[in-house]
Motif scaffolding. Structure first.
Motif, PDB file in Angstrom:
ATOM      1  N   LEU A 291       0.851  -1.197   0.000  1.00 26.24           N
ATOM      2  CA  LEU A 291       0.000   0.000   0.000  1.00 26.24           C
ATOM      3  C   LEU A 291       0.884   1.243   0.000  1.00 26.24           C
ATOM      4  CD1 LEU A 291      -2.450  -1.271   2.768  1.00 26.24           C
ATOM      5  CD2 LEU A 291      -2.873  -1.280   0.306  1.00 26.24           C
ATOM      6  N   PRO A 292       1.506   1.549  -1.114  1.00 30.21           N
ATOM      7  CA  PRO A 292       2.489   2.642  -1.146  1.00 30.21           C
ATOM      8  C   PRO A 292       1.906   4.016  -0.870  1.00 30.21           C
ATOM      9  CG  PRO A 292       1.994   1.863  -3.375  1.00 30.21           C
ATOM     10  CD  PRO A 292       1.363   0.893  -2.426  1.00 30.21           C
ATOM     11  N   TYR A 293       0.565   4.178  -0.985  1.00 29.96           N
ATOM     12  CA  TYR A 293      -0.037   5.497  -0.780  1.00 29.96           C
ATOM     13  C   TYR A 293      -0.860   5.585   0.510  1.00 29.96           C
ATOM     14  CZ  TYR A 293       1.055   5.436  -5.741  1.00 29.96           C
ATOM     15  OH  TYR A 293       1.699   5.299  -6.941  1.00 29.96           O
ATOM     16  N   ASP A 294      -0.900   4.518   1.290  1.00 28.90           N
ATOM     17  CA  ASP A 294      -1.690   4.538   2.523  1.00 28.90           C
ATOM     18  C   ASP A 294      -0.869   5.209   3.621  1.00 28.90           C
ATOM     19  OD1 ASP A 294      -3.012   3.848   5.020  1.00 28.90           O
ATOM     20  OD2 ASP A 294      -4.152   2.389   3.861  1.00 28.90           O
ATOM     21  N   GLU A 295      -1.218   6.456   3.926  1.00 29.14           N
ATOM     22  CA  GLU A 295      -0.407   7.243   4.855  1.00 29.14           C
ATOM     23  C   GLU A 295      -0.546   6.767   6.295  1.00 29.14           C
ATOM     24  OE1 GLU A 295       0.093  11.528   3.918  1.00 29.14           O
ATOM     25  OE2 GLU A 295      -1.521  11.181   2.483  1.00 29.14           O
TER      26      GLU A 295
ATOM     27  N   ARG B 123      12.747   6.854   5.050  1.00 31.14           N
ATOM     28  CA  ARG B 123      11.436   6.370   4.621  1.00 31.14           C
ATOM     29  C   ARG B 123      10.465   7.533   4.426  1.00 31.14           C
ATOM     30  NH1 ARG B 123      10.040   1.053   4.826  1.00 31.14           N
ATOM     31  NH2 ARG B 123      11.921  -0.234   4.814  1.00 31.14           N
ATOM     32  N   TYR B 124      10.532   8.506   5.305  1.00 34.93           N
ATOM     33  CA  TYR B 124       9.642   9.668   5.150  1.00 34.93           C
ATOM     34  C   TYR B 124       9.928  10.370   3.831  1.00 34.93           C
ATOM     35  CZ  TYR B 124       7.646  14.297   5.578  1.00 34.93           C
ATOM     36  OH  TYR B 124       6.943  15.433   5.315  1.00 34.93           O
ATOM     37  N   ASP B 125      11.199  10.537   3.506  1.00 37.40           N
ATOM     38  CA  ASP B 125      11.548  11.231   2.264  1.00 37.40           C
ATOM     39  C   ASP B 125      11.051  10.438   1.055  1.00 37.40           C
ATOM     40  OD1 ASP B 125      12.938  13.493   1.030  1.00 37.40           O
ATOM     41  OD2 ASP B 125      14.276  11.965   0.211  1.00 37.40           O
ATOM     42  N   GLU B 126      11.111   9.098   1.115  1.00 36.03           N
ATOM     43  CA  GLU B 126      10.606   8.265   0.024  1.00 36.03           C
ATOM     44  C   GLU B 126       9.105   8.449  -0.152  1.00 36.03           C
ATOM     45  OE1 GLU B 126      11.663   4.303   0.995  1.00 36.03           O
ATOM     46  OE2 GLU B 126      13.790   4.526   0.472  1.00 36.03           O
ATOM     47  N   VAL B 127       8.375   8.445   0.963  1.00 39.42           N
ATOM     48  CA  VAL B 127       6.924   8.614   0.900  1.00 39.42           C
ATOM     49  C   VAL B 127       6.575  10.007   0.380  1.00 39.42           C
ATOM     50  CG1 VAL B 127       4.805   8.734   2.265  1.00 39.42           C
ATOM     51  CG2 VAL B 127       6.486   6.946   2.726  1.00 39.42           C
ATOM     52  N   ARG B 128       7.278  11.027   0.866  1.00 39.16           N
ATOM     53  CA  ARG B 128       6.996  12.400   0.446  1.00 39.16           C
ATOM     54  C   ARG B 128       7.187  12.546  -1.058  1.00 39.16           C
ATOM     55  NH1 ARG B 128       9.899  16.250  -1.143  1.00 39.16           N
ATOM     56  NH2 ARG B 128      11.844  15.160  -0.589  1.00 39.16           N
TER      57      ARG B 128
ATOM     58  N   ASP C  28       5.379  13.092  -6.628  1.00 39.21           N
ATOM     59  CA  ASP C  28       5.652  12.756  -8.023  1.00 39.21           C
ATOM     60  C   ASP C  28       4.495  11.995  -8.671  1.00 39.21           C
ATOM     61  OD1 ASP C  28       8.093  13.905  -7.587  1.00 39.21           O
ATOM     62  OD2 ASP C  28       9.204  12.015  -7.451  1.00 39.21           O
ATOM     63  N   GLU C  29       3.849  11.101  -7.929  1.00 33.55           N
ATOM     64  CA  GLU C  29       2.852  10.223  -8.536  1.00 33.55           C
ATOM     65  C   GLU C  29       1.418  10.684  -8.298  1.00 33.55           C
ATOM     66  OE1 GLU C  29       3.631   6.139  -7.536  1.00 33.55           O
ATOM     67  OE2 GLU C  29       5.803   6.434  -7.617  1.00 33.55           O
ATOM     68  N   LEU C  30       1.160  11.401  -7.201  1.00 32.13           N
ATOM     69  CA  LEU C  30      -0.203  11.853  -6.922  1.00 32.13           C
ATOM     70  C   LEU C  30      -0.335  13.370  -6.920  1.00 32.13           C
ATOM     71  CD1 LEU C  30      -1.259   9.434  -4.024  1.00 32.13           C
ATOM     72  CD2 LEU C  30      -1.555   9.142  -6.487  1.00 32.13           C
TER      73      LEU C  30
END
Length: 464
Positions: free
Chosen positions: A184-188, A210-215, A220-222
């Motif tokens: 779930l790459p977008y589930d915050e 990990r935070y920087d990856e999620v940010r 970039d994608e959403l």
């Protein structure tokens, strides 16, 4: 023999994974495994096997015959699909069904000891190998039943992380959170809990990475920024160079109590009386109210968003409760509905009336209770395809459609609207408003609140 649909569909005999059946056969087998121990009508099997349009009766019967042949060849003559005149039922004698096990473990009472609770939750979550029916057809991902159990997995994983941290072993939850975060790459919510668990495990540098990856992924994608929850965690990581503490509610803290509640429920007389008594008798305890929607009523406690919630029963098994008062339920319809002129109804009058559906993330027992599903005659309720999460959405769905819903009678005064009509129901069971909190050690603030609530209820009973 064992079967599992918690991930790719898998049937094992003597430890060996059976070869995959042809797609249509696999889809019908998946449909039956999604309803362990149940008899499914032909329409439901066709819907899950061929998509919303279903299939012809001939195609379904041919596919079921092929499934029976596949089961006989690989699992023996005792494994079959039975037809009872109403629907199909999968029979795998002596097979271990991982999905059925997970359902039972989810509903079981939680141990009060955090370490034992974490171990029990880990056992339930370890049955998952990926998304439900991961190799199934694309339409399976939108099925309400699948979405509900996928959401239960997320809620359980977040609860597991909190229990592991309370037990002093936060890293125990990392594998489960890592697996979910990958799926779930977008589930915050999941990523926020992963970050706080990494912090609690002394892995601040990895949490920052990990935070920087999620940010970057969200941007970039959403094209969106991280949620306020993720931003707050990042702020804590940056400002606290030592191993940071995750921002969990501390139910053992004496000086503060966060109470989660629907906005309407906090306005109930018995709830207002309780809060007033607490402020009068215990000014040392700072009370804060957090307004919840339907889904948050389920997640607020295990995710640490509230210390205690004001809830209408039922709540999941094992959750401690303290009743506050009882009330009644009413039916809500639009003003131009054919029932709108009625002063009162019975459950029989509600037969064949389609009910507005709550979000699949809402606890199933809670949803069934409010819709009275099944009805006293055993008939199931038919729902709309709505997925409402709050009262405003619920009332709007009723006002703009021919469908009905059931709400507490208190909404008549708390939510007067010119486009809907409230109708009394004469033969529905009473409802109970109660305090609910997580099982385990009760901090002094929660214990004080419960004692005050109990004293007030006894006083009201004595006066009556």
């Amino acid at each position: 023999m064992s079967s599992s649909i918690l991930g790719t569909l898998r049937v094992q005999v003597d430890g060996a994974v059976l070869p995959a059946a042809r797609p249509a056969v696999r889809n019908v087998l998946g449909a039956l495994l999604l309803h362990p121990g149940e008899t499914l009508n032909a329409a439901r099997v066709a819907e899950l096997g061929w998509g919303p349009g279903g299939c012809s009766s001939g195609a379904l019967q041919t596919t079921v015959t092929r499934l029976r042949d596949w089961l006989k060849e690989h699992c023996g003559p005792g494994a079959t699909v039975d037809w009872d005149g109403h629907g199909y039922r999968l029979d795998l004698p002596d097979a271990e069904d991982h999905f059925a096990q997970y359902q039972q473990l989810t509903l079981a009472a939680r141990p009060t000891d955090p370490a034992e609770g974490a171990a029990a939750l880990h056992h339930a979550l370890s049955l998952w190998r990926g998304p439900i029916f991961a190799d199934g057809p694309e339409w399976i991902r939108t099925d309400p039943l699948v979405r509900r159990w996928e959401e239960s997995r997320i809620s359980l994983a977040l609860e597991f992380a909190i229990a592991a941290q309370q037990a002093g072993t936060p890293d125990f939850a990392l594998d489960q959170l890592e697996q979910l975060a990958a799926e779930l790459p977008y589930d915050e919510r999941v990523h926020a809990r992963l970050l706080t668990t990494l912090l609690a495990s002394g892995r601040r540098a990895e949490a920052l990475r990990r935070y920087d990856e999620v940010r970057r992924r969200l941007a970039d994608e959403l094209g969106v920024s991280p949620s306020s929850e993720l931003a707050e965690i990042h702020s804590e990581m940056v400002s606290e160079p030592r191993s940071a503490r995750p921002p969990l509610r501390d139910p053992l803290k004496a000086g503060e109590l966060v109470i989660g509640s629907h906005e309407a429920m906090i306005a109930l007389p018995e709830v207002r009386a309780l809060l007033a008594e607490m402020k009068l008798r215990h000014p040392e305890i700072a009370l804060k109210v957090r307004h919840l929607d339907f889904v948050e009523q389920v997640t607020a406690l295990p995710q640490g968003q509230a210390d205690v919630i004001v809830a209408y029963l039922p709540v999941p098994p094992g959750v401690p409760v303290e009743p506050l008062s009882t009330g009644t339920r009413v039916v809500v319809v639009s003003n131009d509905h054919e029932l709108a002129s009625r002063k009162s109804l019975t459950l029989a009058d509600m037969a064949n009336r389609i009910v507005v559906s709550l979000s699949p993330s809402v606890h199933q027992e809670y949803r069934d209770f409010w819709a009275v599903d099944p009805r006293p005659d055993g008939s199931p309720v038919v729902y709309t395809d709505d997925e409402v999460t709050n009262l405003e959405e619920l009332f709007s769905a009723v006002a703009h459609g021919p469908h009905i819903t059931v709400v507490p009678a208190a909404c008549r005064e708390l939510y007067p609207r010119p486009d809907i009509t409230y109708i009394d129901v004469l033969d529905m069971e009473p409802i109970t408003v109660a305090l609910a909190w997580m099982p385990g050690p009760e901090g002094p603030a929660i214990s004080t609140l419960v004692k005050v609530a109990r004293r007030l209820r006894k006083a009201v009973t004595a006066e009556g």
